[in-house]
Design a protein around this motif. Structure first.
Motif, PDB file in Angstrom:
ATOM      1  N   GLU A 110      23.255   5.022 -21.613  1.00 54.67           N
ATOM      2  CA  GLU A 110      22.760   4.677 -22.951  1.00 54.67           C
ATOM      3  C   GLU A 110      21.378   5.295 -23.111  1.00 54.67           C
ATOM      4  OE1 GLU A 110      24.130   3.119 -25.538  1.00 54.67           O
ATOM      5  OE2 GLU A 110      25.977   2.541 -24.524  1.00 54.67           O
ATOM      6  N   PRO A 134      20.816   1.024 -28.326  1.00 50.27           N
ATOM      7  CA  PRO A 134      21.824  -0.025 -28.146  1.00 50.27           C
ATOM      8  C   PRO A 134      21.284  -1.459 -28.162  1.00 50.27           C
ATOM      9  CG  PRO A 134      21.241   0.888 -26.033  1.00 50.27           C
ATOM     10  CD  PRO A 134      20.495   1.686 -27.063  1.00 50.27           C
ATOM     11  N   PHE A 173      20.908  -6.939 -26.381  1.00 48.42           N
ATOM     12  CA  PHE A 173      21.778  -5.834 -26.785  1.00 48.42           C
ATOM     13  C   PHE A 173      22.402  -6.119 -28.147  1.00 48.42           C
ATOM     14  CE2 PHE A 173      21.743  -5.280 -22.169  1.00 48.42           C
ATOM     15  CZ  PHE A 173      21.565  -3.911 -22.065  1.00 48.42           C
ATOM     16  N   SER A 198      25.424  -5.006 -28.987  1.00 51.24           N
ATOM     17  CA  SER A 198      26.831  -5.268 -28.688  1.00 51.24           C
ATOM     18  C   SER A 198      26.965  -6.359 -27.624  1.00 51.24           C
ATOM     19  CB  SER A 198      27.489  -3.980 -28.183  1.00 51.24           C
ATOM     20  OG  SER A 198      28.663  -4.255 -27.466  1.00 51.24           O
ATOM     21  N   LEU A 210      28.503  -4.734 -24.490  1.00 55.02           N
ATOM     22  CA  LEU A 210      27.538  -3.990 -23.699  1.00 55.02           C
ATOM     23  C   LEU A 210      26.582  -4.946 -22.990  1.00 55.02           C
ATOM     24  CD1 LEU A 210      26.604  -1.181 -22.845  1.00 55.02           C
ATOM     25  CD2 LEU A 210      25.057  -1.189 -24.825  1.00 55.02           C
TER      26      LEU A 210
END
Length: 152
Positions: free
Chosen positions: A64, A87, A116, A118, A121
């Motif tokens: 990332e 991210p 994060f 997500s 993630l």
């Protein structure tokens, strides 16, 4: 939101530790999970250096990249890293350096908080980030010993 905070007494003065942490381009050589770092922009105003930097972090096949603003204020012996893009929903870390023992040592304070964007993630990378952040201070202390020499 995950966060981590630590203070360490190191055998190098605050100015040396400030310089070491401000040298972000060296991070891929010793910072856990840091694979690449590129400075996009560098500016200085009234002795405060501000960098816009892209850092690639990764573990095994996961990679990332995120962008952050790094503000290095030598007069206050502080470095603030603020998230811009990537991210994360949130990422901020702060370094503060306090001379001890007539400048022969310093107390290094490190604090970071992150989240994060997500959830997936976060589940995959969260544990690794937590482990890496816990090793950050030690990585910088070891780097200082390498660059400046190990104190007796």
């Amino acid at each position: 939101m995950p966060s981590f905070q630590t203070s360490r007494l190191v055998a190098h003065g605050a100015a040396k530790m400030f310089d070491l942490v401000a040298d972000v381009e060296a991070y891929p050589r010793f910072v856990p999970l840091c694979r690449r770092l590129k400075i996009r922009r560098r500016s200085e105003r009234e002795g405060v250096v501000t960098l816009i930097a892209d850092m690639e972090v990764g573990y095994k096949a996961i990679r990332e990249t995120f962008t952050s603003r790094v503000t290095c204020d030598r007069s206050k012996q502080t470095i603030l890293v603020e998230y811009i893009d990537g991210p994360f929903q949130h990422l901020e870390n702060r370094w503060v350096f306090h001379d001890r023992n007539d400048g022969k040592a310093c107390l290094v304070e490190f604090r970071i908080s992150y989240e994060f964007k997500s959830r997936t993630l976060g589940l995959i990378m969260g544990k690794m980030f937590d482990t890496a952040f816990r090793r950050f201070a030690e990585a910088f202390e070891n780097r200082a010993d390498f660059v400046y020499g190990k104190a007796p």
